[in-house]
Enzyme design. Structure first.
Site, PDB file in Angstrom:
ATOM      1  N   SER A  55      -4.035  13.907 -12.507  1.00  0.00           N
ATOM      2  CA  SER A  55      -3.908  13.836 -11.055  1.00  0.00           C
ATOM      3  C   SER A  55      -2.656  14.570 -10.610  1.00  0.00           C
ATOM      4  CB  SER A  55      -3.818  12.370 -10.615  1.00  0.00           C
ATOM      5  OG  SER A  55      -3.452  12.259  -9.260  1.00  0.00           O
ATOM      6  N   TYR A 112      -0.168   3.947 -11.112  1.00  0.00           N
ATOM      7  CA  TYR A 112      -1.063   5.093 -11.219  1.00  0.00           C
ATOM      8  C   TYR A 112      -0.285   6.364 -11.579  1.00  0.00           C
ATOM      9  CZ  TYR A 112      -4.809   8.363 -10.093  1.00  0.00           C
ATOM     10  OH  TYR A 112      -5.766   9.349 -10.165  1.00  0.00           O
ATOM     11  N   LYS A 156      -0.791   8.544 -15.141  1.00  0.00           N
ATOM     12  CA  LYS A 156      -1.221   9.934 -15.181  1.00  0.00           C
ATOM     13  C   LYS A 156      -0.136  10.852 -15.742  1.00  0.00           C
ATOM     14  CE  LYS A 156      -5.393   9.355 -13.688  1.00  0.00           C
ATOM     15  NZ  LYS A 156      -6.548   9.579 -14.599  1.00  0.00           N
TER      16      LYS A 156
END
Length: 244
Positions: free
Chosen positions: A136, A149, A153
């Protein structure tokens, strides 16, 4: 349409919804023997009904042992797309250990688990395969309320570089695709609120969010022999977000 993946067997995790669905079905259209793995039983059944020749496997990636057994039983693959992931929003000061652990387990540890099994069989069978991990833009830029998150990533990017370093001697290439917001059904719902939408769009030089097909095209390129000298890279599909 040219069938670039004719006869290739490729595993796609999270392959029955959103970006994963797009990857799995496009690979199928280009001649691949696709296996879609997810814990979403109903979505897997729907995919299999639409594409009966796509093999589906239901397993929860949060369970290391069951995932390892399920993937090991599937046999040999020429390619792997680690697409499955979760994303919930929590402000940094409210980030809980339970959610942090779950995010790392699904987004990061599962990449290691599945890739170890697939790569070992590639090596044993002298297959010069390709592994693509879906990362991402959040791996390289801070996003508000995305502590777990972003961390998960960023770890995927780092793990991918180590994989490229260690697996390269066997002819196995490993890369990431790092999208911005993508207009899946979920993406459209999450970013429907205009002030939130405009705040993100203002950071994307192209002035729009990504489409599923644009991420799929990048993934298939990296899986293919057209990218035969590309390994250890992080391909941003972000409209210039990371250029700012």
């Amino acid at each position: 349409m040219a069938k670039h993946f004719n006869g290739k067997r490729i595993l796609v995790t999270g392959g029955c919804q959103g970006i994963g669905y797009g990857i799995a079905t496009e690979l199928w259209k280009q001649g691949a023997n696709v296996v879609a793995l997810s814990n979403q039983k109903e979505s897997l059944q729907k995919l299999h009904k639409e594409y009966p020749s796509i093999e589906v496997v239901c397993v929860d990636l949060r369970d290391w042992a069951k995932t390892k057994a399920a993937v090991d039983a599937l046999g040999i693959f020429d390619g792997l797309v680690n697409n499955a992931g979760i994303a919930k929003t929590e402000p940094f000061l409210e980030c809980t250990p339970e959610y942090f652990d779950e995010t790392i387990t699904v987004n990061t540890k599962a990449v290691v688990n599945v890739s170890q099994i697939v790569a070992k069989k590639m090596i044993q069978n002298k297959i010069k395969g390709s592994i693509v991990n879906i990362s991402s833009q959040a791996s390289k830029a801070a996003l508000r309320d995305h502590t777990a998150y972003c961390a998960s990533k960023a770890a995927v990017d780092s793990i991918t570089r180590v994989m490229a370093l260690e697996l390269g001697q066997f002819g196995i290439r490993t890369n990431t695709v790092n999208p911005t917001v993508v207009m899946t059904d979920l993406g459209r719902a999450v970013w429907a609120e205009q002030s939130k939408k405009q705040a993100m769009l203002s950071k994307i030089p192209l002035g729009r969010f990504g489409e599923v097909s644009e991420v799929v095209n990048a993934v298939l390129f990296l899986l293919s022999e057209q990218a035969s000298m590309i390994s250890g890279v992080h391909l941003a599909v972000d409209g210039g977000f990371l250029a700012l």
